[in-house]
Write an enzyme that holds these catalytic residues in place. Sequence first.
Site, PDB file in Angstrom:
ATOM      1  N   GLU A  52       0.820  -1.208   0.000  1.00 49.59           N
ATOM      2  CA  GLU A  52       0.000   0.000   0.000  1.00 49.59           C
ATOM      3  C   GLU A  52       0.857   1.262   0.000  1.00 49.59           C
ATOM      4  OE1 GLU A  52      -3.071   0.324  -0.624  1.00 49.59           O
ATOM      5  OE2 GLU A  52      -3.434  -1.820  -0.698  1.00 49.59           O
ATOM      6  N   GLN A  57       0.733   6.973  -5.279  1.00 50.13           N
ATOM      7  CA  GLN A  57       1.255   7.756  -6.427  1.00 50.13           C
ATOM      8  C   GLN A  57       1.913   6.885  -7.493  1.00 50.13           C
ATOM      9  OE1 GLN A  57       1.015  11.172  -6.105  1.00 50.13           O
ATOM     10  NE2 GLN A  57       0.788  11.416  -3.911  1.00 50.13           N
ATOM     11  N   TYR A 135      -6.261   6.506   4.614  1.00 47.22           N
ATOM     12  CA  TYR A 135      -6.458   5.498   3.569  1.00 47.22           C
ATOM     13  C   TYR A 135      -5.633   4.242   3.841  1.00 47.22           C
ATOM     14  CZ  TYR A 135      -5.017   2.819  -0.356  1.00 47.22           C
ATOM     15  OH  TYR A 135      -4.675   1.750  -1.130  1.00 47.22           O
ATOM     16  N   GLU A 197     -11.348  -4.466  -1.786  1.00 47.57           N
ATOM     17  CA  GLU A 197     -10.572  -4.937  -2.944  1.00 47.57           C
ATOM     18  C   GLU A 197     -11.414  -4.923  -4.206  1.00 47.57           C
ATOM     19  OE1 GLU A 197      -7.367  -8.004  -0.939  1.00 47.57           O
ATOM     20  OE2 GLU A 197      -8.904  -8.803  -2.247  1.00 47.57           O
ATOM     21  N   CYS A 207     -14.830   0.773 -13.996  1.00 47.01           N
ATOM     22  CA  CYS A 207     -15.215   2.175 -13.789  1.00 47.01           C
ATOM     23  C   CYS A 207     -13.967   3.045 -13.948  1.00 47.01           C
ATOM     24  CB  CYS A 207     -15.841   2.347 -12.404  1.00 47.01           C
ATOM     25  SG  CYS A 207     -16.686   3.915 -12.214  1.00 47.01           S
TER      26      CYS A 207
END
Length: 386
Positions: A52, A57, A135, A197, A207
């Site tokens: 993670e 970025q 996050y 996930e 999407c």
Amino acid sequence: MDHEIRAKAKPQAADSRELTRLRRQLLRWGAAHGRDLPWRRGRDAYRVWVSEIMLQQTTVVAVIPYFERFLARFPTLAALAAADEHDVLRLWEGLGYYSRARNVHAAARQVVRDHASVVPDDVATLQTLPGIGRYTAGAIASFAYDRRAPVVEANTLRVYMRLLALREPTDSTAARNAVWEFAERAVPLHSAGKFNEALMDLGATVCVPVSPRCNQCPVISCCEAFRKGVQTEIPLPKRRPEPTAVSQAMIAVRRGGRYLLRKSPPGERWHGLWEFLRVPLDDGSDSKNEKRKRHKQAQPAAARLEQAVTALCGLAVDSNADGFELRHTVTRFRISLLCLTARFRSGTPQGPAEYRWARPAEFANFAFSMPARKFADRLAANGSGE
Ligand code: SF4
């Protein structure tokens, strides 16, 4: 905002039914279409955490080889905590945003010291570790421990914004607050990790930012943007600040067959990484047009560069007028680096930074900044100097 109007207009029971449907459809789709990624094999919190941090970025494709090398070298949290920072940065080299590497290393040490080497499983404690925000804490808590924690990152933010028909840019505080509030309610009590996930995978494969594939979407019946036919308009484009242009010279000072390397001290760009000598070519006060003009001009005066080298580290050098330009963009800075060589005349490198003289054959042992690695590779390809 649309979703607020809708929330007021619809009874809570209908919202609950819709959320249940959203969870069920998403979990079913995720079980069949979820991506097979190296960090998903097993639910080890350390692997989830490293992945993670690397994914911030950075794309999945770029991260995979770095993740595999990193885990091969530091297979456990204890191994990472015991490592030298230079070795951590060397493995991170090329991935950019090096504060991530320094933070994950510092956080590993903190977990060993304060949490008996066990990665915490709750969002609040995770956020006390360096480099872990809301996050990442949600991702670790839900993926590794199946805690009921939402995950809002680039992909899920976009999906949520479309589900809610939020016509805002992704950096809008109002939109982010609305999404976090909705995500808190949407994430299920059980299978929270699988739900998150699946949502991330949906954003990455269906999407997508441009031309979402709504005809393949498992949650089309829950999507307010699709109902209104505005899915391609969401999110609105960001208001991007004008990048700041920075002009610098990177000077490889040669003494015999060795070049002088400098380790960037804390507070500098590329802190902890090795470079050649980097000096400014402007004082940051030039107008944009003047800077562009300067880029196109011939090389700056050798005497000026030689003085800048002396001011930086106390060495006297003879600068070579021939060089080449490297362009590098990092966060909001557009950096132009004029790469030059110079011949050592006298002096001993001084200052807060660490210095080494190294042969090109030894460059592979150093963790370089990205532009310095390009320059080093070119010097190595041209031979070992004298
Ligand atoms: Fe995204 Fe379309 Fe699915 Fe809505 S229906 S979530 S816009 S893919």
